[in-house]
Design a protein around this motif. Structure first.
Motif, PDB file in Angstrom:
ATOM      1  N   ILE A 181       0.833  -1.204   0.000  1.00  0.00           N
ATOM      2  CA  ILE A 181       0.000   0.000   0.000  1.00  0.00           C
ATOM      3  C   ILE A 181       0.865   1.250   0.000  1.00  0.00           C
ATOM      4  O   ILE A 181       0.585   2.217  -0.723  1.00  0.00           O
ATOM      5  CB  ILE A 181      -0.979  -0.009   1.189  1.00  0.00           C
ATOM      6  N   ALA A 182       1.932   1.259   0.798  1.00  0.00           N
ATOM      7  CA  ALA A 182       2.841   2.407   0.805  1.00  0.00           C
ATOM      8  C   ALA A 182       3.450   2.621  -0.574  1.00  0.00           C
ATOM      9  O   ALA A 182       3.508   3.750  -1.080  1.00  0.00           O
ATOM     10  CB  ALA A 182       3.935   2.204   1.849  1.00  0.00           C
ATOM     11  N   THR A 183       3.904   1.549  -1.196  1.00  0.00           N
ATOM     12  CA  THR A 183       4.514   1.652  -2.522  1.00  0.00           C
ATOM     13  C   THR A 183       3.489   2.104  -3.550  1.00  0.00           C
ATOM     14  O   THR A 183       3.779   2.965  -4.394  1.00  0.00           O
ATOM     15  CB  THR A 183       5.114   0.302  -2.931  1.00  0.00           C
ATOM     16  N   LEU A 184       2.290   1.541  -3.499  1.00  0.00           N
ATOM     17  CA  LEU A 184       1.245   1.897  -4.444  1.00  0.00           C
ATOM     18  C   LEU A 184       0.869   3.373  -4.325  1.00  0.00           C
ATOM     19  O   LEU A 184       0.774   4.092  -5.337  1.00  0.00           O
ATOM     20  CB  LEU A 184       0.020   1.016  -4.205  1.00  0.00           C
ATOM     21  N   CYS A 185       0.664   3.858  -3.093  1.00  0.00           N
ATOM     22  CA  CYS A 185       0.302   5.263  -2.897  1.00  0.00           C
ATOM     23  C   CYS A 185       1.433   6.189  -3.328  1.00  0.00           C
ATOM     24  O   CYS A 185       1.202   7.198  -4.020  1.00  0.00           O
ATOM     25  CB  CYS A 185      -0.061   5.516  -1.435  1.00  0.00           C
ATOM     26  N   HIS A 186       2.639   5.854  -2.937  1.00  0.00           N
ATOM     27  CA  HIS A 186       3.809   6.662  -3.286  1.00  0.00           C
ATOM     28  C   HIS A 186       3.970   6.752  -4.800  1.00  0.00           C
ATOM     29  O   HIS A 186       4.164   7.839  -5.363  1.00  0.00           O
ATOM     30  CB  HIS A 186       5.055   6.043  -2.644  1.00  0.00           C
ATOM     31  N   ASN A 187       3.876   5.617  -5.471  1.00  0.00           N
ATOM     32  CA  ASN A 187       4.073   5.606  -6.921  1.00  0.00           C
ATOM     33  C   ASN A 187       2.930   6.300  -7.653  1.00  0.00           C
ATOM     34  O   ASN A 187       3.151   7.002  -8.643  1.00  0.00           O
ATOM     35  CB  ASN A 187       4.216   4.170  -7.419  1.00  0.00           C
ATOM     36  N   THR A 188       1.715   6.095  -7.189  1.00  0.00           N
ATOM     37  CA  THR A 188       0.560   6.710  -7.844  1.00  0.00           C
ATOM     38  C   THR A 188       0.627   8.228  -7.749  1.00  0.00           C
ATOM     39  O   THR A 188       0.420   8.939  -8.743  1.00  0.00           O
ATOM     40  CB  THR A 188      -0.749   6.190  -7.226  1.00  0.00           C
ATOM     41  N   VAL A 189       0.924   8.739  -6.552  1.00  0.00           N
ATOM     42  CA  VAL A 189       1.042  10.180  -6.370  1.00  0.00           C
ATOM     43  C   VAL A 189       2.181  10.741  -7.215  1.00  0.00           C
ATOM     44  O   VAL A 189       2.075  11.830  -7.778  1.00  0.00           O
ATOM     45  CB  VAL A 189       1.251  10.517  -4.876  1.00  0.00           C
ATOM     46  N   GLY A 190       3.264   9.968  -7.333  1.00  0.00           N
ATOM     47  CA  GLY A 190       4.425  10.427  -8.084  1.00  0.00           C
ATOM     48  C   GLY A 190       4.380  10.132  -9.576  1.00  0.00           C
ATOM     49  O   GLY A 190       5.341  10.419 -10.295  1.00  0.00           O
ATOM     50  N   GLY A 191       3.282   9.543 -10.032  1.00  0.00           N
ATOM     51  CA  GLY A 191       3.165   9.239 -11.448  1.00  0.00           C
ATOM     52  C   GLY A 191       4.043   8.095 -11.906  1.00  0.00           C
ATOM     53  O   GLY A 191       4.400   8.005 -13.083  1.00  0.00           O
ATOM     54  N   LEU A 192       4.381   7.195 -10.976  1.00  0.00           N
ATOM     55  CA  LEU A 192       5.238   6.065 -11.295  1.00  0.00           C
ATOM     56  C   LEU A 192       4.403   4.800 -11.454  1.00  0.00           C
ATOM     57  O   LEU A 192       3.364   4.643 -10.800  1.00  0.00           O
ATOM     58  CB  LEU A 192       6.267   5.857 -10.177  1.00  0.00           C
ATOM     59  N   PRO A 193       4.839   3.869 -12.295  1.00  0.00           N
ATOM     60  CA  PRO A 193       4.076   2.630 -12.473  1.00  0.00           C
ATOM     61  C   PRO A 193       4.276   1.676 -11.298  1.00  0.00           C
ATOM     62  O   PRO A 193       5.305   1.714 -10.619  1.00  0.00           O
ATOM     63  CB  PRO A 193       4.666   2.039 -13.761  1.00  0.00           C
ATOM     64  N   THR A 194       3.277   0.848 -11.046  1.00  0.00           N
ATOM     65  CA  THR A 194       3.367  -0.200 -10.033  1.00  0.00           C
ATOM     66  C   THR A 194       2.894  -1.502 -10.651  1.00  0.00           C
ATOM     67  O   THR A 194       1.776  -1.570 -11.170  1.00  0.00           O
ATOM     68  CB  THR A 194       2.501   0.123  -8.803  1.00  0.00           C
ATOM     69  N   ARG A 195       3.753  -2.513 -10.625  1.00  0.00           N
ATOM     70  CA  ARG A 195       3.387  -3.799 -11.217  1.00  0.00           C
ATOM     71  C   ARG A 195       2.743  -4.693 -10.166  1.00  0.00           C
ATOM     72  O   ARG A 195       3.281  -4.885  -9.079  1.00  0.00           O
ATOM     73  CB  ARG A 195       4.632  -4.488 -11.784  1.00  0.00           C
ATOM     74  N   ILE A 196       1.589  -5.225 -10.490  1.00  0.00           N
ATOM     75  CA  ILE A 196       0.857  -6.120  -9.597  1.00  0.00           C
ATOM     76  C   ILE A 196       0.839  -7.513 -10.229  1.00  0.00           C
ATOM     77  O   ILE A 196       0.336  -7.695 -11.344  1.00  0.00           O
ATOM     78  CB  ILE A 196      -0.585  -5.625  -9.375  1.00  0.00           C
ATOM     79  N   ASN A 197       1.388  -8.483  -9.522  1.00  0.00           N
ATOM     80  CA  ASN A 197       1.490  -9.837 -10.073  1.00  0.00           C
ATOM     81  C   ASN A 197       0.234 -10.669  -9.866  1.00  0.00           C
ATOM     82  O   ASN A 197      -0.093 -11.514 -10.691  1.00  0.00           O
ATOM     83  CB  ASN A 197       2.693 -10.562  -9.453  1.00  0.00           C
ATOM     84  N   ASP A 198      -0.483 -10.436  -8.765  1.00  0.00           N
ATOM     85  CA  ASP A 198      -1.644 -11.258  -8.450  1.00  0.00           C
ATOM     86  C   ASP A 198      -2.739 -10.386  -7.854  1.00  0.00           C
ATOM     87  O   ASP A 198      -2.811 -10.185  -6.644  1.00  0.00           O
ATOM     88  CB  ASP A 198      -1.247 -12.365  -7.463  1.00  0.00           C
ATOM     89  N   ALA A 199      -3.591  -9.869  -8.726  1.00  0.00           N
ATOM     90  CA  ALA A 199      -4.651  -8.967  -8.277  1.00  0.00           C
ATOM     91  C   ALA A 199      -5.644  -9.656  -7.358  1.00  0.00           C
ATOM     92  O   ALA A 199      -6.312  -9.009  -6.557  1.00  0.00           O
ATOM     93  CB  ALA A 199      -5.378  -8.381  -9.482  1.00  0.00           C
ATOM     94  N   GLY A 200      -5.742 -10.967  -7.447  1.00  0.00           N
ATOM     95  CA  GLY A 200      -6.680 -11.694  -6.610  1.00  0.00           C
ATOM     96  C   GLY A 200      -6.161 -12.035  -5.236  1.00  0.00           C
ATOM     97  O   GLY A 200      -6.907 -12.589  -4.411  1.00  0.00           O
TER      98      GLY A 200
END
Length: 297
Positions: A181-200
């Motif tokens: 969650i920290a990485t996702l929020c940080h990257n989203t705010v900064g316009g950086l991509p976040t790779r998700i391997n298993d959405a489920g």
């Protein structure tokens, strides 16, 4: 609408006597803990920083921050004078596997030995992990630390409160480390991509403010007995859903629109997302502070 419920000015602990009324207390609660000494290990970490900010909101608590640079003599002083210990120090992503044993078990043993040396049987809270149930180096080290604490409680009569924490999220959590969650929020705010391997993938989560509220309630021990405890409020949600929510928050920000905050988890996740728009969204590790002076030992 609540754009963030955090007392941003309470970011760093000072270790001084705090003379302010509790802004985190709920329903008129008014605790007076004048003269209490509270030792927090792992003081530079995510949970500890939030706990210290929470403790500072109450009258009369002196906070002993034990960080990576805290020397033996100062740690001895802390262990001699403490009225409550929050043992939050630990290692979960060390460079060497042997560091799990050194930090999670070795430092726990050292801490308990110092408390025994000074005849201090104050309550001790320990942040373990749900991985203590798993057969991996990290889980085994947390399990071994738990056993040390239970043996210590039986030997000394001190109360120990063990929490096998799930994933904790909230403000000041370090991105690109061990929190998605920290990485996702940080990257989203900064316009950086976040790779998700298993959405489920289903995640078990606890919000940092809920955890802090639970931990501050341990002061004095009350009627609790030694053993395992849980934070009452936890969440189980898929990683894919978390990604969808954070992306919706960002789209709303860009469009100047408020997101739909229809449930408790979404509101807490939104507060977390907003915290990464602040300069203090991630608070770096500190050296530990007591009485306003950084530890040099």
């Amino acid at each position: 609408m609540n754009f963030g419920s955090y007392p941003w000015g309470l970011g760093r602990g000072t270790g001084v006597f705090i003379k302010v009324r509790a802004i985190w207390a709920e329903e008129g609660e008014n605790r007076e803990w004048n003269g209490m000494n509270v030792l927090v290990t792992g003081a530079g970490g995510f949970i500890a920083r939030n706990l210290i900010a929470g403790l500072q909101a109450y009258d009369g608590i002196r906070i002993f921050e034990c960080g990576r640079t805290t020397g033996q003599s100062l740690l001895e002083e802390f262990c001699r004078e403490a009225d409550m210990v929050y043992h939050l120090a630990g290692s979960n992503r060390p460079k060497e596997i042997t560091d799990y044993e050194l930090t999670n078990v070795g430092f726990t043993r050292r801490l308990l030995e110092l408390l025994k040396k000074h005849g201090n049987s104050c309550p001790v809270m320990f942040s373990s992990s749900i991985q203590a149930l798993l057969d991996n180096p990290y889980g085994r080290s947390k399990k071994a630390a738990e056993e040390l604490l239970l043996e210590y409680a039986e030997e000394t009569g001190a109360k120990v409160f063990l929490y096998r924490l799930p994933n904790v999220f909230g403000k000041w959590c370090r991105p690109n480390y061990n929190s998605v969650i920290a990485t996702l929020c940080h990257n989203t705010v900064g316009g950086l991509p976040t790779r998700i391997n298993d959405a489920g993938h289903m995640m078990q989560l606890v919000y940092i403010e809920d955890l802090v509220r639970e931990l501050t309630g341990l002061i004095g021990g009350g009627d609790r007995v030694s053993g395992f405890y849980e934070v009452p409020c936890t969440y189980r949600i898929s990683l894919g859903r978390i990604v969808e929510l954070v992306q919706a928050f960002q789209e709303g920000q860009e469009a100047g629109m408020m997101p739909e905050l229809s449930d408790e988890f979404t509101r807490k996740l939104y507060d977390t997302y907003l915290s990464y728009m602040q300069p203090s969204g991630h608070m770096p590790d500190g050296a530990g502070i007591i009485n306003g002076e950084r530890n040099r030992a």
